[in-house]
Scaffold this active site. Sequence first.
Site, PDB file in Angstrom:
ATOM      1  N   VAL A  16       6.181  -0.831  -1.710  1.00 39.23           N
ATOM      2  CA  VAL A  16       5.924  -2.148  -2.301  1.00 39.23           C
ATOM      3  C   VAL A  16       4.561  -2.641  -1.833  1.00 39.23           C
ATOM      4  O   VAL A  16       4.052  -2.205  -0.805  1.00 39.23           O
ATOM      5  CB  VAL A  16       7.022  -3.172  -1.922  1.00 39.23           C
ATOM      6  CG1 VAL A  16       8.354  -2.771  -2.524  1.00 39.23           C
ATOM      7  CG2 VAL A  16       7.155  -3.319  -0.423  1.00 39.23           C
ATOM      8  N   CYS A  17       3.980  -3.548  -2.610  1.00 32.89           N
ATOM      9  CA  CYS A  17       2.692  -4.146  -2.238  1.00 32.89           C
ATOM     10  C   CYS A  17       2.874  -4.919  -0.936  1.00 32.89           C
ATOM     11  O   CYS A  17       3.913  -5.542  -0.749  1.00 32.89           O
ATOM     12  CB  CYS A  17       2.205  -5.079  -3.339  1.00 32.89           C
ATOM     13  SG  CYS A  17       1.650  -4.197  -4.801  1.00 32.89           S
ATOM     14  N   PRO A  18       1.926  -4.876  -0.028  1.00 28.56           N
ATOM     15  CA  PRO A  18       0.600  -4.269  -0.133  1.00 28.56           C
ATOM     16  C   PRO A  18       0.558  -2.806   0.320  1.00 28.56           C
ATOM     17  O   PRO A  18      -0.499  -2.190   0.323  1.00 28.56           O
ATOM     18  CB  PRO A  18      -0.247  -5.132   0.790  1.00 28.56           C
ATOM     19  CG  PRO A  18       0.698  -5.494   1.898  1.00 28.56           C
ATOM     20  CD  PRO A  18       2.046  -5.674   1.211  1.00 28.56           C
ATOM     21  N   THR A  20       1.396  -0.157  -1.139  1.00 23.45           N
ATOM     22  CA  THR A  20       0.945   0.757  -2.186  1.00 23.45           C
ATOM     23  C   THR A  20      -0.556   0.980  -2.081  1.00 23.45           C
ATOM     24  O   THR A  20      -1.024   2.118  -2.093  1.00 23.45           O
ATOM     25  CB  THR A  20       1.311   0.212  -3.577  1.00 23.45           C
ATOM     26  OG1 THR A  20       0.856  -1.132  -3.689  1.00 23.45           O
ATOM     27  CG2 THR A  20       2.811   0.276  -3.808  1.00 23.45           C
TER      28      THR A  20
END
Length: 82
Positions: A16-18, A20
Amino acid sequence: MATATPDHKIDITNDVCPMTFVRTRLKLETMTPGQVLEVTLGAGEPLKNVPRSVAEMGDEVVELAEITDTPGTYRLIIRKGS
């Protein structure tokens, strides 16, 4: 124009971000200019943020396409800049 053969590959579909972008950036930092990275990522925030952030950092987004046999999953091809 044919897509370059990747020198390295990572799969960030379960991140999941951040994270990624962090994982993508860390991999790019280990590569030499001109090498190609193939990133497999999911739809949503990663699809919007990773290509934009990569380009902002000076690397080239060569291709971004949905993987036909896996809807909602994308292949991002990046050429490391200088």
